[in-house]
Scaffold this motif. Structure first.
Motif, PDB file in Angstrom:
ATOM      1  N   THR A  46     -64.260  24.068  31.587  1.00  0.00           N
ATOM      2  CA  THR A  46     -63.458  23.462  30.521  1.00  0.00           C
ATOM      3  C   THR A  46     -63.980  23.814  29.133  1.00  0.00           C
ATOM      4  N   ALA A  47     -65.150  24.432  29.051  1.00  0.00           N
ATOM      5  CA  ALA A  47     -65.716  24.792  27.745  1.00  0.00           C
ATOM      6  C   ALA A  47     -64.789  25.765  27.026  1.00  0.00           C
ATOM      7  N   SER A  48     -64.670  25.595  25.712  1.00  0.00           N
ATOM      8  CA  SER A  48     -63.827  26.470  24.894  1.00  0.00           C
ATOM      9  C   SER A  48     -64.644  26.980  23.714  1.00  0.00           C
ATOM     10  N   PRO A  49     -64.269  28.134  23.172  1.00  0.00           N
ATOM     11  CA  PRO A  49     -65.044  28.704  22.068  1.00  0.00           C
ATOM     12  C   PRO A  49     -65.052  27.837  20.819  1.00  0.00           C
ATOM     13  N   GLU A  50     -63.989  27.065  20.634  1.00  0.00           N
ATOM     14  CA  GLU A  50     -63.905  26.167  19.483  1.00  0.00           C
ATOM     15  C   GLU A  50     -62.844  25.117  19.771  1.00  0.00           C
ATOM     16  N   PRO A  51     -62.888  23.969  19.085  1.00  0.00           N
ATOM     17  CA  PRO A  51     -61.899  22.917  19.340  1.00  0.00           C
ATOM     18  C   PRO A  51     -60.464  23.433  19.180  1.00  0.00           C
ATOM     19  N   GLY A  52     -59.626  23.119  20.142  1.00  0.00           N
ATOM     20  CA  GLY A  52     -58.227  23.535  20.085  1.00  0.00           C
ATOM     21  C   GLY A  52     -57.954  24.884  20.696  1.00  0.00           C
ATOM     22  N   ALA A  53     -58.999  25.658  20.967  1.00  0.00           N
ATOM     23  CA  ALA A  53     -58.816  26.978  21.565  1.00  0.00           C
ATOM     24  C   ALA A  53     -58.737  26.848  23.083  1.00  0.00           C
ATOM     25  N   GLY A  54     -58.236  27.889  23.716  1.00  0.00           N
ATOM     26  CA  GLY A  54     -58.143  27.882  25.166  1.00  0.00           C
ATOM     27  C   GLY A  54     -59.521  27.860  25.808  1.00  0.00           C
ATOM     28  N   SER A  55     -59.634  27.241  26.961  1.00  0.00           N
ATOM     29  CA  SER A  55     -60.909  27.105  27.651  1.00  0.00           C
ATOM     30  C   SER A  55     -61.192  28.329  28.518  1.00  0.00           C
ATOM     31  N   LYS A  56     -62.395  28.356  29.060  1.00  0.00           N
ATOM     32  CA  LYS A  56     -62.726  29.398  30.033  1.00  0.00           C
ATOM     33  C   LYS A  56     -61.760  29.358  31.211  1.00  0.00           C
ATOM     34  N   PHE A  57     -61.380  28.158  31.608  1.00  0.00           N
ATOM     35  CA  PHE A  57     -60.476  28.045  32.744  1.00  0.00           C
ATOM     36  C   PHE A  57     -59.107  28.630  32.413  1.00  0.00           C
ATOM     37  N   ASP A  58     -58.601  28.377  31.202  1.00  0.00           N
ATOM     38  CA  ASP A  58     -57.321  28.970  30.800  1.00  0.00           C
ATOM     39  C   ASP A  58     -57.384  30.489  30.893  1.00  0.00           C
ATOM     40  N   TYR A  59     -58.488  31.042  30.411  1.00  0.00           N
ATOM     41  CA  TYR A  59     -58.680  32.493  30.431  1.00  0.00           C
ATOM     42  C   TYR A  59     -58.783  32.993  31.869  1.00  0.00           C
ATOM     43  N   ALA A  60     -59.572  32.281  32.689  1.00  0.00           N
ATOM     44  CA  ALA A  60     -59.800  32.703  34.066  1.00  0.00           C
ATOM     45  C   ALA A  60     -58.512  32.661  34.886  1.00  0.00           C
ATOM     46  N   ARG A  61     -57.683  31.642  34.693  1.00  0.00           N
ATOM     47  CA  ARG A  61     -56.466  31.588  35.501  1.00  0.00           C
ATOM     48  C   ARG A  61     -55.443  32.625  35.062  1.00  0.00           C
ATOM     49  N   LYS A  62     -55.507  33.056  33.805  1.00  0.00           N
ATOM     50  CA  LYS A  62     -54.649  34.173  33.393  1.00  0.00           C
ATOM     51  C   LYS A  62     -55.107  35.473  34.032  1.00  0.00           C
ATOM     52  N   LEU A  63     -56.422  35.661  34.134  1.00  0.00           N
ATOM     53  CA  LEU A  63     -56.931  36.814  34.868  1.00  0.00           C
ATOM     54  C   LEU A  63     -56.489  36.752  36.331  1.00  0.00           C
ATOM     55  N   ALA A  64     -56.585  35.570  36.927  1.00  0.00           N
ATOM     56  CA  ALA A  64     -56.150  35.396  38.311  1.00  0.00           C
ATOM     57  C   ALA A  64     -54.660  35.695  38.453  1.00  0.00           C
ATOM     58  N   ALA A  65     -53.863  35.248  37.497  1.00  0.00           N
ATOM     59  CA  ALA A  65     -52.423  35.516  37.538  1.00  0.00           C
ATOM     60  C   ALA A  65     -52.154  37.013  37.459  1.00  0.00           C
TER      61      ALA A  65
ATOM     62  N   PHE B 279     -48.255  27.299  40.380  1.00  0.00           N
ATOM     63  CA  PHE B 279     -49.457  26.802  41.056  1.00  0.00           C
ATOM     64  C   PHE B 279     -50.656  26.848  40.114  1.00  0.00           C
ATOM     65  N   LEU B 280     -50.868  27.984  39.466  1.00  0.00           N
ATOM     66  CA  LEU B 280     -52.013  28.119  38.576  1.00  0.00           C
ATOM     67  C   LEU B 280     -51.889  27.213  37.355  1.00  0.00           C
ATOM     68  N   SER B 281     -50.677  27.069  36.831  1.00  0.00           N
ATOM     69  CA  SER B 281     -50.470  26.230  35.651  1.00  0.00           C
ATOM     70  C   SER B 281     -50.749  24.765  35.940  1.00  0.00           C
ATOM     71  N   ALA B 282     -50.515  24.339  37.174  1.00  0.00           N
ATOM     72  CA  ALA B 282     -50.687  22.929  37.531  1.00  0.00           C
ATOM     73  C   ALA B 282     -52.138  22.555  37.823  1.00  0.00           C
ATOM     74  N   LEU B 283     -53.019  23.542  37.939  1.00  0.00           N
ATOM     75  CA  LEU B 283     -54.409  23.249  38.263  1.00  0.00           C
ATOM     76  C   LEU B 283     -55.106  22.540  37.110  1.00  0.00           C
ATOM     77  N   GLU B 284     -55.905  21.550  37.453  1.00  0.00           N
ATOM     78  CA  GLU B 284     -56.696  20.813  36.470  1.00  0.00           C
ATOM     79  C   GLU B 284     -58.172  20.955  36.819  1.00  0.00           C
ATOM     80  N   PRO B 285     -58.973  21.567  35.934  1.00  0.00           N
ATOM     81  CA  PRO B 285     -60.393  21.717  36.254  1.00  0.00           C
ATOM     82  C   PRO B 285     -61.126  20.390  36.235  1.00  0.00           C
ATOM     83  N   GLY B 286     -62.143  20.286  37.075  1.00  0.00           N
ATOM     84  CA  GLY B 286     -62.935  19.062  37.129  1.00  0.00           C
ATOM     85  C   GLY B 286     -63.893  19.111  38.303  1.00  0.00           C
ATOM     86  N   GLY B 287     -64.882  18.249  38.260  1.00  0.00           N
ATOM     87  CA  GLY B 287     -65.842  18.180  39.355  1.00  0.00           C
ATOM     88  C   GLY B 287     -67.038  19.078  39.138  1.00  0.00           C
TER      89      GLY B 287
END
Length: 304
Positions: free
Chosen positions: A94-113, A154-162
């Motif tokens: 869930t970490a992001s480069p700066e507040p309001g920017a996309g997170s690592k997970f957002d980036y990773a799921r786009k790579l997965a897509a 499917f990828l858009s609905a994923l919520e990181p956590g745990g």
């Protein structure tokens, strides 16, 4: 329907690529993706001269009528090598480069897509398997490019956590998926416990590893000075520490050594590795960084 993770321009460029694997998996069709054989198949590749003992059913009789020579039609075997994509959905992503920017997970799921779309275009089947300390619900992507919509949803609905536990995740994965294949793992590879040994277990069980490591710039080079309190995104634990330029430099060097150890493990086991920051534009990561790092996402052969 969820908003598209990838725009049309990227999807059009992805159609010219294919995912390749290096190994030949015992008992499975495939290997280096392209396997030629005479007879009915999914995609025509070429002709070759007829030899005694060849199957007459594969002869191109129209060519014989014109040229009075026997040629066999060669086709590409539809690969049945399992392709599985493990996507890290733990809280550290869930970490992001700066507040309001996309997170690592957002980036990773786009790579997965993107990787999944490439597979769908080539009529591969790819199992999308999110994980944190255990395997989450999966999604099997198959049936061609027109089936990319459910993948996007499917990828858009994923919520990181745990929390992350590579040992536990790998134990479950090996138990659930005993047939070896190409294993693409997209993660920051951050875990309080051991990471390298579980990854080696995957290779030892016959899986070909394609490790894609993503991080934020602050993951590698913290831009902090003085007395600070660091909070673990997964455990919630905190650590008070005093940072100066030398400490930050030592941390960056240790981060690079860790990333190098992951790369060495992948290459030593016959796999591939790509690592880059989320500050790298997505298109550059897909079309340049992955290839330069040896991930072998290559242009697809042209059909005859």
């Amino acid at each position: 329907m969820a908003a598209p993770l990838l725009d049309r321009q990227i999807l059009e460029r992805l159609e010219r690529l294919t995912i390749r694997w290096q190994q030949s998996f015992r008992g499975l069709v495939g290997g280096h993706n392209i396997s030629r054989y005479a007879g009915p198949g999914q995609e025509f590749l070429d002709h070759r001269n007829f030899h005694q003992g060849d199957d007459l059913r594969a002869v191109n009789w129209r060519a014989f009528m014109r040229l009075e020579k026997l040629f066999l039609k060669m086709f590409q075997v539809e690969p049945r090598t399992p392709i599985r994509l493990l996507l890290d959905s733990s809280s550290s992503m869930t970490a992001s480069p700066e507040p309001g920017a996309g997170s690592k997970f957002d980036y990773a799921r786009k790579l997965a897509a993107a990787l999944t779309y490439v597979g769908l275009v080539r009529h591969d089947s790819i199992l999308l398997q999110p994980f944190h300390e255990k395997l989450d619900d999966s999604h099997l992507a198959s049936g061609g490019r027109h089936r990319f919509g459910p993948v996007n949803d499917f990828l858009s609905a994923l919520e990181p956590g745990g929390r992350t536990s590579y040992f536990e995740m790998v134990r479950q994965f090996i138990s659930a998926y005993q047939k070896p294949g190409l294993l693409i793992l997209v993660s920051d590879f951050l875990d309080d416990g051991e990471v390298l040994k579980p990854l080696q277990y995957l290779a030892d069980f016959g899986h070909e590893l394609m490790l894609v490591q993503v991080w934020t710039d602050s993951d590698r080079s913290p831009n902090l000075k003085g007395d600070v309190t660091l909070t673990d995104a997964e455990s919630g634990g905190s650590l008070e520490i005093s940072l100066d330029e030398a400490t930050c430099q030592a941390y960056t060097e240790e981060f690079d050594r860790y990333a190098g150890a992951i790369e060495n493990l992948a290459l030593r086991s016959g796999g591939r590795y790509a690592g880059f920051s989320t500050s790298v534009p997505l298109e550059e990561a897909i079309f340049s960084a992955l290839n330069q790092a040896g991930a072998d996402l290559q242009r697809a052969p042209r059909s005859a």
